[in-house]
Design a protein around this motif. Structure first.
Motif, PDB file in Angstrom:
ATOM      1  N   TYR A 109     128.922 -48.025 -56.579  1.00 16.51           N
ATOM      2  CA  TYR A 109     129.148 -48.186 -57.729  1.00 16.51           C
ATOM      3  C   TYR A 109     127.609 -47.248 -58.690  1.00 16.51           C
ATOM      4  N   TYR A 110     126.189 -47.250 -57.652  1.00 15.18           N
ATOM      5  CA  TYR A 110     125.795 -46.835 -57.806  1.00 15.18           C
ATOM      6  C   TYR A 110     126.051 -44.848 -57.642  1.00 15.18           C
ATOM      7  N   LEU A 111     126.698 -44.574 -56.528  1.00  9.73           N
ATOM      8  CA  LEU A 111     126.859 -43.069 -57.001  1.00  9.73           C
ATOM      9  C   LEU A 111     127.553 -42.733 -58.037  1.00  9.73           C
ATOM     10  N   GLY A 112     128.429 -43.525 -57.820  1.00  7.09           N
ATOM     11  CA  GLY A 112     129.631 -43.540 -59.741  1.00  7.09           C
ATOM     12  C   GLY A 112     128.524 -43.013 -60.558  1.00  7.09           C
ATOM     13  N   LYS A 113     127.523 -43.935 -60.198  1.00  7.83           N
ATOM     14  CA  LYS A 113     126.677 -43.474 -61.730  1.00  7.83           C
ATOM     15  C   LYS A 113     126.248 -42.374 -62.000  1.00  7.83           C
ATOM     16  N   ALA A 114     125.689 -42.159 -60.219  1.00  9.18           N
ATOM     17  CA  ALA A 114     124.915 -40.560 -60.208  1.00  9.18           C
ATOM     18  C   ALA A 114     125.649 -39.364 -60.713  1.00  9.18           C
ATOM     19  N   THR A 172     128.877 -37.526 -50.581  1.00 11.19           N
ATOM     20  CA  THR A 172     128.444 -39.153 -49.285  1.00 11.19           C
ATOM     21  C   THR A 172     130.031 -39.680 -49.523  1.00 11.19           C
ATOM     22  N   VAL A 173     129.860 -39.918 -48.052  1.00  8.43           N
ATOM     23  CA  VAL A 173     131.279 -40.967 -47.309  1.00  8.43           C
ATOM     24  C   VAL A 173     130.140 -42.585 -46.544  1.00  8.43           C
ATOM     25  N   VAL A 174     130.746 -43.631 -47.222  1.00  6.21           N
ATOM     26  CA  VAL A 174     130.392 -44.534 -47.411  1.00  6.21           C
ATOM     27  C   VAL A 174     131.106 -45.346 -45.867  1.00  6.21           C
ATOM     28  N   VAL A 175     130.658 -45.667 -44.772  1.00  5.70           N
ATOM     29  CA  VAL A 175     131.351 -46.466 -44.092  1.00  5.70           C
ATOM     30  C   VAL A 175     131.029 -49.002 -44.959  1.00  5.70           C
ATOM     31  N   GLY A 176     132.168 -48.905 -44.937  1.00  3.91           N
ATOM     32  CA  GLY A 176     132.445 -50.238 -45.006  1.00  3.91           C
ATOM     33  C   GLY A 176     132.365 -49.968 -46.713  1.00  3.91           C
ATOM     34  N   GLY A 177     133.803 -51.466 -46.497  1.00  2.00           N
ATOM     35  CA  GLY A 177     134.340 -52.206 -48.327  1.00  2.00           C
ATOM     36  C   GLY A 177     133.919 -53.386 -48.702  1.00  2.00           C
ATOM     37  N   GLY A 178     132.566 -54.138 -48.261  1.00  2.00           N
ATOM     38  CA  GLY A 178     132.405 -55.111 -49.121  1.00  2.00           C
ATOM     39  C   GLY A 178     131.359 -54.853 -49.811  1.00  2.00           C
ATOM     40  N   GLN A 179     131.020 -56.316 -50.491  1.00  2.00           N
ATOM     41  CA  GLN A 179     129.345 -56.155 -50.955  1.00  2.00           C
ATOM     42  C   GLN A 179     128.526 -54.796 -50.875  1.00  2.00           C
ATOM     43  N   ALA A 180     127.921 -54.316 -49.702  1.00  2.00           N
ATOM     44  CA  ALA A 180     127.357 -53.222 -49.347  1.00  2.00           C
ATOM     45  C   ALA A 180     127.851 -52.473 -50.083  1.00  2.00           C
ATOM     46  N   GLY A 181     129.025 -51.982 -49.832  1.00  2.00           N
ATOM     47  CA  GLY A 181     129.328 -50.768 -49.494  1.00  2.00           C
ATOM     48  C   GLY A 181     129.965 -50.517 -50.953  1.00  2.00           C
ATOM     49  N   LEU A 182     130.629 -51.727 -52.018  1.00  2.00           N
ATOM     50  CA  LEU A 182     131.130 -51.193 -53.099  1.00  2.00           C
ATOM     51  C   LEU A 182     129.741 -50.652 -54.361  1.00  2.00           C
ATOM     52  N   SER A 183     128.631 -51.806 -53.831  1.00  2.00           N
ATOM     53  CA  SER A 183     127.517 -51.408 -55.077  1.00  2.00           C
ATOM     54  C   SER A 183     126.645 -50.144 -54.378  1.00  2.00           C
ATOM     55  N   ALA A 184     127.086 -49.758 -53.260  1.00  2.72           N
ATOM     56  CA  ALA A 184     126.929 -48.405 -53.432  1.00  2.72           C
ATOM     57  C   ALA A 184     127.278 -47.060 -53.711  1.00  2.72           C
ATOM     58  N   LYS A 205     120.054 -54.350 -55.308  1.00  4.05           N
ATOM     59  CA  LYS A 205     118.273 -53.298 -55.249  1.00  4.05           C
ATOM     60  C   LYS A 205     118.068 -52.280 -54.034  1.00  4.05           C
ATOM     61  N   ASP A 206     118.680 -53.078 -53.390  1.00  7.77           N
ATOM     62  CA  ASP A 206     118.451 -51.865 -51.916  1.00  7.77           C
ATOM     63  C   ASP A 206     119.903 -50.775 -52.245  1.00  7.77           C
ATOM     64  N   ALA A 207     120.989 -51.285 -52.856  1.00  9.43           N
ATOM     65  CA  ALA A 207     122.073 -50.197 -53.202  1.00  9.43           C
ATOM     66  C   ALA A 207     121.435 -48.817 -53.635  1.00  9.43           C
ATOM     67  N   GLU A 208     120.938 -49.675 -55.068  1.00 12.28           N
ATOM     68  CA  GLU A 208     120.001 -48.794 -55.750  1.00 12.28           C
ATOM     69  C   GLU A 208     119.006 -47.917 -55.646  1.00 12.28           C
ATOM     70  N   TYR A 209     117.714 -48.016 -54.710  1.00 17.72           N
ATOM     71  CA  TYR A 209     116.948 -47.339 -54.113  1.00 17.72           C
ATOM     72  C   TYR A 209     117.963 -46.171 -52.874  1.00 17.72           C
ATOM     73  N   ILE A 210     118.793 -46.860 -52.313  1.00 13.47           N
ATOM     74  CA  ILE A 210     119.280 -45.398 -50.927  1.00 13.47           C
ATOM     75  C   ILE A 210     120.029 -44.655 -52.104  1.00 13.47           C
ATOM     76  N   VAL A 211     120.542 -45.041 -53.267  1.00 14.21           N
ATOM     77  CA  VAL A 211     121.185 -43.491 -53.808  1.00 14.21           C
ATOM     78  C   VAL A 211     120.942 -43.278 -54.671  1.00 14.21           C
ATOM     79  N   ASP A 212     118.943 -43.448 -55.127  1.00 18.08           N
ATOM     80  CA  ASP A 212     118.131 -42.571 -55.339  1.00 18.08           C
ATOM     81  C   ASP A 212     117.496 -41.467 -54.032  1.00 18.08           C
ATOM     82  N   ASP A 213     118.023 -41.830 -53.436  1.00 16.27           N
ATOM     83  CA  ASP A 213     117.468 -41.502 -51.635  1.00 16.27           C
ATOM     84  C   ASP A 213     118.375 -40.186 -51.602  1.00 16.27           C
ATOM     85  N   ILE A 214     119.695 -40.395 -51.452  1.00 19.10           N
ATOM     86  CA  ILE A 214     120.959 -39.750 -51.708  1.00 19.10           C
ATOM     87  C   ILE A 214     120.553 -38.524 -51.970  1.00 19.10           C
TER      88      ILE A 214
END
Length: 424
Positions: A26-31, A12-24, A398-407
């Motif tokens: 977090y969950y990508l690393g956890k998974a 996975t590539v995340v574009v953007g290192g603000g709170q949204a990208g960092l939250s994504a 919640k939004d980041a976790e949902y997206i990462v689960d789908d990924i």
């Protein structure tokens, strides 16, 4: 962060290192998902470089609920100021330890077989999935009418405003009455500057009502959990936020009161011509509509209190403390002594690097809860991505976790598909 080594391919590539990208991240690393975050500047840079000195949150600190990182200060019902917000985010960055490649611009994302090809200023990589976490606030927006202003007038966007002292002596015109415009107008007003404020269709909200912060009441009612699929809420993603402030412990922003104290108010700006700024004669309408929303939110709280027989102070209805006697439709700025103009006209997104058919006719990504119609393509961090809390510190996890689960599911399926194709 910037010493991350670039690899030829990522899950996975995340574009953007603000709170949204960092939250994504977090969950990508956890998974256990192999990923990289590309950041054009530095992580969470907008909070550090595009906020004025007196900036503060407009929602209580307790709503800061980034992944595994709730508000960690001593004033949950207060409102963090800029440097405190930066500290909160820096601690989140340290906790996540995201693989962020800073000062790296993504210039193209396109399909490449069953995956994606991503061009960046650091090189080209492949990916099975991409998360676009660049928000809607990429570039400050200033209308073309600004080009017609006299050269003698200093012009700033809110992203560049810091404090009243950076402005030349003289009167200040603020264009836009959303959260930033109203708070900057107040900042200047409190500093003793004479302010002209151009209003728009932004609604307003009480800070405190019937003994509690309105945000607390609305949370209890469940407003922040209402999804975009609830009756007519889909159009909300384009709405302007309600104006109020957390300054000095939090208070209402009442433009009518400002007018009583000498601030000049105008209807929406139409254009600039011959050194004059032209306005629509809709100031009274704008103020009335903002007050209507203010009272309707309080009425919603009244119903909640009545339905549950909650012991609370009595209800009230806001009555205008000032009404315009006339509508000013044009103003010669130099003759009026205006020496600076602050454009509180918002931002525009930058999706120019995304060569994928995921956008509607307005250029907004078509998605459901962050999942687009192109398999493996996701968006995160947008207002009303799924709920009223989306895009805020409150709903990001919640939004980041949902997206990462789908990924995680998508990557697994995608790999199995490639294995079957390779096996013939």
């Amino acid at each position: 962060m910037s010493n991350v080594t670039l690899k030829p391919h990522y899950s996975t590539v995340v574009v953007g290192g603000g709170q949204a990208g960092l939250s994504a991240s977090y969950y990508l690393g956890k998974a256990g998902v192999d990923h990289i975050v590309f950041e054009k500047k530095t992580a969470a840079h907008k909070w550090k470089s595009e906020r004025w000195d007196a900036f503060c949150l407009v929602t209580p600190n307790w709503q800061c609920l980034l992944p595994d990182h709730p508000y960690d200060g001593a004033d949950p019902h207060g409102f963090m100021v800029r440097d405190e917000i930066v500290g909160y985010l820096d601690r989140f960055i340290d906790k996540v330890k995201a693989p962020v490649l800073e000062n790296t611009e993504v210039t193209l994302i396109e399909r490449d077989g069953s995956g994606f090809r991503i061009e960046t200023s650091a090189g080209v990589v492949g990916a099975d999935a991409v998360i676009l976490a660049t928000s809607l606030y990429a570039n400050p927006f200033i209308p073309r009418a600004a080009e017609k202003l006299p050269e003698s007038i200093l012009q700033l966007h809110t992203a560049s405003y810091r404090n009243p002292e950076i402005l030349p002596e003289g009167e200040v015109m603020v264009i836009g009455s959303g959260q930033s415009g109203c708070q900057i107008a107040e900042d200047l007003h409190l500093a003793g500057r004479r302010v002209h404020l151009v209003t728009g269709n932004a609604p307003r909200c009480a800070r405190l009502y019937r003994g509690r912060d309105v945000v607390d009441w609305l949370t209890d009612i469940g407003q922040y959990d209402i999804t975009i699929e609830h009756d007519g809420m889909n159009k909300k993603k384009h709405d302007t936020n309600h104006y109020l402030t957390g300054r000095d412990g939090g208070r209402d922003i009442d433009l009518r009161k400002f007018a009583q104290e000498g601030m000049e108010l105008y209807g929406r700006m139409e254009t600039v011509s011959g050194g004059k700024m032209i306005f629509r004669p809709n100031l009274a309408k704008n103020l009335d509509e903002a007050d209507r929303v203010y009272n309707s939110i309080n009425a919603l709280i009244d119903r909640h209190i009545a339905d549950r027989a909650i012991d609370a102070p009595p209800p009230s209805v806001y009555e205008p403390v000032w009404v315009p006697e006339r509508e000013t439709t044009e103003l010669d700025l130099e003759a009026a002594g205006v020496t600076s103009v602050i454009w509180a006209t918002g931002f525009t997104p930058d999706w120019s690097f995304v060569s994928l058919p995921i956008f509607d006719g307005t250029g907004y990504p078509v998605q459901r809860r962050g999942v687009t119609g192109i398999p493996g393509t996701y968006v995160l961090g947008l207002p009303w991505l799924w709920t009223w809390g989306s895009g805020r510190f409150l709903g990001m996890a919640k939004d980041a976790e949902y997206i990462v689960d789908d990924i995680v599911s998508f990557i697994g399926l995608n790999r199995e598909t490639r294995k079957r194709v390779a096996a013939g």
